[in-house]
Design an enzyme around this catalytic site. Structure first.
Site, PDB file in Angstrom:
ATOM      1  N   SER A 129       9.890  -8.286  -0.336  1.00 42.42           N
ATOM      2  CA  SER A 129       9.704  -8.044   1.082  1.00 42.42           C
ATOM      3  C   SER A 129       8.257  -8.183   1.559  1.00 42.42           C
ATOM      4  O   SER A 129       8.008  -8.281   2.756  1.00 42.42           O
ATOM      5  CB  SER A 129      10.219  -6.645   1.432  1.00 42.42           C
ATOM      6  N   LYS A 138       0.609  -4.229   4.469  1.00 36.97           N
ATOM      7  CA  LYS A 138       2.001  -4.411   4.880  1.00 36.97           C
ATOM      8  C   LYS A 138       2.394  -3.426   5.982  1.00 36.97           C
ATOM      9  O   LYS A 138       1.933  -2.267   5.988  1.00 36.97           O
ATOM     10  CB  LYS A 138       2.885  -4.225   3.644  1.00 36.97           C
ATOM     11  N   SER A 145       9.333  -6.929  -4.745  1.00 36.77           N
ATOM     12  CA  SER A 145       8.721  -7.179  -3.439  1.00 36.77           C
ATOM     13  C   SER A 145       7.235  -7.519  -3.471  1.00 36.77           C
ATOM     14  O   SER A 145       6.703  -8.015  -2.485  1.00 36.77           O
ATOM     15  CB  SER A 145       8.940  -5.973  -2.510  1.00 36.77           C
TER      16      SER A 145
END
Length: 537
Positions: free
Chosen positions: A204, A123, A228
């Site tokens: 996310s 990420k 997330s």
């Protein structure tokens, strides 16, 4: 984090859990047809695992360089063109050269383990001291080339993993606006769900979830504050594991909450998630909470994979219905019956409303900790902005590009907070974090539970850049607020969209959860590849 209902003031505190279910999604089962994009869904490395690729590397069928080139080609064909999933925000320009190094080591008789030469993605809020930026998807952070690898990146490199790129995310890990569209960032644009391209990938860790689901990589690393990892895993039909806060270091990761933040594995199988968790875990002197994992962590979590692990396990299920959607309720009932068939003992419990009542306190904690943590990160970073205030000012000065759809009210409200010595903060922390732990510990102890189970999320809502997400019921807060471990595995499909099944436990119960999740996965086999359909209707 996922943009939860608590961000809209008092929703979870005032609405019964039975009414919170897949708002914004259709309320009846319909024929979705087969509106394909014309994308070729076949791929030479389709559904490969860490172990299967490692076997092919050892046998010489593939080199790491070949694997990297195949995945990079797949990304170009599916992510950048074709379905245009938009899950990868940046490619590592050194990926091929690193792969050659790993191949040379193997030729010279050196093996770093099962991850040696395996391509992965991480990420874009995780520092890498290379030619890739770390931006949290924000235009304000463009040019932030980290001087030092995050601790978990160091661990990945030591294990021989090849980071071939970084994944798009909900900007600032979805801690920017109450009207955000998950998977959208001003730097990376909107990531799409690979099952229906007009549907949301959740966040996310949107890009990490989509990349794994679409076979753009073997495994990925996501991060979670509240939902997330498990939400994008659930709606993208993969496995997501949020470990106990303290098992995996956060140093070198752009923060939201020191109380709840953690990185975690995202994979297509529980086995791969277990392998990656063993690589990521470890004590880091730069993150003091990892000291709590001493004697409680393992370098190899695959030893807990047991297809008979459900036998005799006591699994708690919330006695109140998870909403009134007949198809989701039927999916849960089917899962419960399978758990029983495999020897689990199902115990009805009542806990969710009590913890959901802490949602406002949880949000209060996050705002205080976000300001303190981000200012600390930015002060030593190579970003042009050095404080949260400077981020806010940058966005205002570049509103057309930085905030074309939704604004930054969470950044602004967080910046108004004082220090962590404030009574408002300490009271909220005691209510949310300590209160959640107290309730869960009591429920587990009184009912002699091994895990709590339930539907992770409803199916993905539609992408809506103007009005934002419309998520309904989720099972993310209890484990998130308490800092306890949570794993989601594919639980089936509703409206032809994936839905995950969750298991969570008390602190450092990862071994038990891995066994339970693996046993359910092997018995259910619910993972279904995406078909990149253009639209739901």
């Amino acid at each position: 984090m996922k943009r939860r209902s608590f961000l809209t003031a008092t929703t979870l505190a005032t609405v019964g859990i039975a009414t919170l279910i897949v708002d914004g999604c259709v309320d009846k089962q319909i024929d979705t047809g087969n509106k394909q994009t014309g994308v070729d869904t076949s791929f030479e490395l389709d559904e490969e695992t860490i172990s299967s690729l490692n076997e092919k590397l050892v046998s010489g069928k593939y080199s790491s360089e070949q694997l990297v080139r195949l995945y990079l080609k797949r990304i170009e064909e599916i992510d950048k063109n074709g379905a245009k999933l938009n899950s990868i925000i940046e490619i590592n320009p050194n990926a091929v050269s690193i792969a050659k190094e790993m191949d040379n080591e193997r030729k010279n008789g050196k093996s770093r383990g099962v991850m040696h030469g395996i391509p992965i993605v991480i990420k874009d809020n995780i520092d890498t001291a290379d030619r890739m930026q770390t931006t949290a998807g924000s235009l304000a952070m463009v040019g932030n080339f980290a001087s030092k690898d995050a601790f978990i990146v160091k661990k990945l490199r030591e294990a021989g993993a090849i980071i071939i790129g970084k994944t798009n995310l909900s900007e600032w890990a979805n801690f920017r606006s109450t009207q955000s569209s998950s998977g959208w960032s001003s730097r990376g644009g909107q990531t799409k769900n690979p099952y229906f391209l007009d549907h949301n990938p959740c966040g996310s860790s949107a890009g990490s979830g989509v990349a794994v689901a679409a076979n753009l990589c073997v495994v990925a690393v996501g991060t979670e504050t509240d939902g997330s990892v498990v939400c994008p895993a659930s709606v993208n039909g993969i496995v997501g594991f949020k470990p106990t806060v303290g098992l995996v270091s956060r140093s070198g990761i752009i923060p939201i909450s020191k109380t709840q933040d953690t990185a975690g594995p995202m994979a297509r199988t529980v086995t791969d998630a277990a392998i990656l968790l063993g690589v990521l875990s470890g004590i880091d002197e730069m993150d003091s909470i990892t000291n709590e994992s001493k004697g409680k962590s393992f370098s190899d979590y695959t030893q807990f994979l047991d297809s008979s692990a459900l036998k005799g396990k006591r699994i708690g299920i919330e006695k109140k219905p998870q909403g009134n959607n007949q198809f989701i309720n039927a999916l849960l009932e089917k899962a419960i019956n399978l758990l029983k068939q495999k020897g689990a003992i199902i115990i009805e419990i009542d806990y969710a409303d009590k913890i959901n009542a802490f949602s406002e306190a949880e949000f209060e904690v996050m705002q205080y900790e976000f300001k303190e943590g981000l200012n600390k990160y930015l002060s030593t970073s190579n970003a042009k902005v050095k404080t949260l205030k400077e981020v806010i000012d940058f966005n205002k000065a570049n509103e057309d590009k930085a905030m074309p759809y939704f604004k930054q009210e969470i950044l602004e409200s967080s910046n108004l907070k004082s220090g962590l010595e404030e009574k408002i903060y300490t009271d909220a922390l005691n209510k949310s974090h300590n209160g959640s732990k107290k309730i869960l510990d009591s429920v587990f102890h009184e009912n002699h539970l091994d895990a709590i189970c339930g539907i992770t999320m409803g199916p993905a809502c539609s992408i809506d850049l103007i009005y934002g997400d419309r998520w309904g019921y989720s099972l993310t807060m209890p484990a998130a607020a308490s800092g306890y471990p949570h794993i989601t595995v594919p639980g089936g499909k509703v409206y032809d969209l994936p839905v995950g099944l969750s298991f969570f436990g008390t602190a450092y119960s990862e071994p038990k959860l891995i066994g339970i999740a693996y046993a359910y996965e092997q018995a259910s086999k619910n993972r279904v590849k995406p078909e990149f359909k253009n639209s739901f209707l």
